[in-house]
Design a protein around this motif. Structure first.
Motif, mmCIF file in Angstrom:
data_model
loop_
_atom_site.group_PDB
_atom_site.id
_atom_site.type_symbol
_atom_site.label_atom_id
_atom_site.label_comp_id
_atom_site.label_asym_id
_atom_site.label_seq_id
_atom_site.Cartn_x
_atom_site.Cartn_y
_atom_site.Cartn_z
ATOM 1 N N SER A 219 0.842 -1.207 0.000
ATOM 2 C CA SER A 219 0.000 0.000 0.000
ATOM 3 C C SER A 219 0.869 1.246 0.000
ATOM 4 O O SER A 219 0.595 2.226 -0.713
ATOM 5 C CB SER A 219 -0.888 0.037 1.246
ATOM 6 N N GLU B 43 -7.485 -3.219 4.826
ATOM 7 C CA GLU B 43 -6.458 -2.569 4.016
ATOM 8 C C GLU B 43 -6.392 -3.215 2.626
ATOM 9 O O GLU B 43 -6.314 -2.528 1.600
ATOM 10 C CB GLU B 43 -5.113 -2.700 4.742
ATOM 11 N N ARG B 47 -7.209 -1.317 -0.853
ATOM 12 C CA ARG B 47 -6.194 -1.231 -1.919
ATOM 13 C C ARG B 47 -6.760 -1.770 -3.223
ATOM 14 O O ARG B 47 -6.567 -1.209 -4.272
ATOM 15 C CB ARG B 47 -4.974 -2.044 -1.474
#
Lengths: 230, 172
Positions: A219, B43, B47
């Motif tokens: 990320s 997360e 993403r």
């Protein structure tokens, strides 16, 4: 001495962890895992019902049949008014980019957590940010070293648009290397810094995340690439 | 895949806590581990929203993250200290959650049919993580007897739930 679970102790947590591993490529293990997950959830439901105090019988003729409909209409009008009068000059876009992570409320928070932590996280799960902030600020005053309090208070301030306070709290959460949430705090801090125009600061935080080669490195790398295009 | 957090947590939260319970080391609690795994899943979905083909893949990712996180905590603990011990029908998320809750209602119905000591046995094993040996000692019965009872209960519940859901294994 605590005896080791034997090979046929199907409900031992260690055995369940191995079942979860096998479930990734074995459909029968996957079905068994789902069965046990449903069984555990069913047991929680049964236990919660047994623990709940019996409700007193509802008083008869106290509530007129039209009253709920009238109350619902009034609430709808109030909500519509609040929506029309809302101030969303800078909110929606940022919320979409950095929404609050879900929180699994549970009774299992141990002695490390401040006394009011579980109660403070209840409004968090409902998205009631002002109430969550009040509760978490009190928790932070009680236990400044409690990482989850700092992290979720930062998220709440972020959602409320108090970016200066959110930045301070995210930085605090990243400063404690033992905190499980430190990486997530750093990623969110970097996103917040981008929003505040501090691209250099954001890059520095993201580079540290990439160097950590942890689960958040992909990320961070993706965000760094985006920053490189600016 | 569209993802319902509420439905996912309602279904897999209790099992994840059970798996995490023996892996947690102070200052992290079992809940911290589960929450961390949840953040990892959140997360991953942020993403790449379409990264999981179905809920099963998301479940595998979530439980893998939980095991990884527990491994990290164990390694850190080894360095620092000795190991111690309602719903609108047209909202798809709400629909998903309702389906999960209906399944849990069904399981709860099957559990209500059990004798109280049997239900207590499963509760202690699956929610409190007690070992068979501990329960056997407390009840004054051989561990093997308790183990056979547990296996019989699981087989009965598998078949009973399948019958109520009209699944093929009910016929076996």
């Amino acid at each position: 001495m605590k005896p080791e679970p034997t090979h046929d102790d199907a409900l031992a947590p260690e055995r369940l962890a191995r079942l979860a591993e096998r479930a990734e490529h074995d459909p029968s293990a996957s079905a068994e895992l789902d069965f046990l997950a449903d069984l555990a959830a069913g047991l929680e439901l049964t236990r919660a019902r047994q623990a709940a105090p019996a409700r007193p019988p509802a008083p008869r003729f106290l509530v007129r049949p039209w009253l709920p409909a009238a109350a619902a209409s009034l609430l709808f009008l109030l909500a519509l008014g609040a929506w029309l009068l809302r101030d969303d000059r800078h909110t929606d876009q940022r919320f979409a980019a950095r929404e609050a992570p879900p929180y699994l409320a549970s009774e299992l928070r141990g002695a490390e957590a401040p006394s009011g932590f579980a109660a403070a996280m209840e409004p968090y799960t409902r998205g009631d940010w002002p109430a969550a902030r009040t509760g978490l600020e009190a928790c932070l005053a009680e236990r400044p070293e409690h990482g989850p309090t700092r992290f979720y208070l930062a998220v709440v301030c972020d959602q409320l648009g108090d970016l200066a306070r959110a930045e301070e709290l995210y930085r605090g959460a990243t400063a404690s290397p033992d905190t499980l949430l430190a990486g997530h705090a750093r990623l969110r801090l970097a996103q917040l810094l981008v929003e505040r125009g501090d691209l250099g600061g954001a890059r520095a935080e993201l580079e540290r995340l990439v160097e950590s080669v942890g689960e958040l490195a992909p990320s961070a790398r993706a965000l760094l690439e985006t920053l490189g295009e600016r | 895949m569209r993802f319902s957090w509420d439905a996912f947590l309602a279904r897999y939260g209790p099992l994840a806590r059970l798996i995490a319970r023996p892996l947690a080391r102070p200052p992290a609690t079992a809940d911290d581990l589960v929450q961390e795994a949840l953040l990892a899943l959140h997360e991953a979905l942020t993403r790449e929203p379409g990264c999981f083909a179905d809920e099963e893949h998301a479940r595998n990712y979530f439980l893998r993250a939980l095991r990884n996180q527990a491994g990290k905590v164990l390694r850190r603990a080894g360095r620092e200290q000795p190991l111690g011990d309602e719903l609108a029908a047209d909202d798809p998320d709400a629909l998903e959650l309702r389906l999960v809750r209906e399944r849990h209602e069904l399981v709860a119905r099957c559990l209500d049919e059990l004798a109280a000591p049997d239900r207590e046995l499963l509760t202690r094993r699956l929610l409190e993580g007690h070992t068979l040996q501990r329960i056997a000692d407390e009840r004054g019965v051989p561990r093997s007897t308790l183990h056979e009872r547990e296996q019989a209960l699981l087989a009965h519940l598998r078949q009973r739930c399948a019958r109520l859901e009209n699944r093929p294994e009910a016929a076996r």
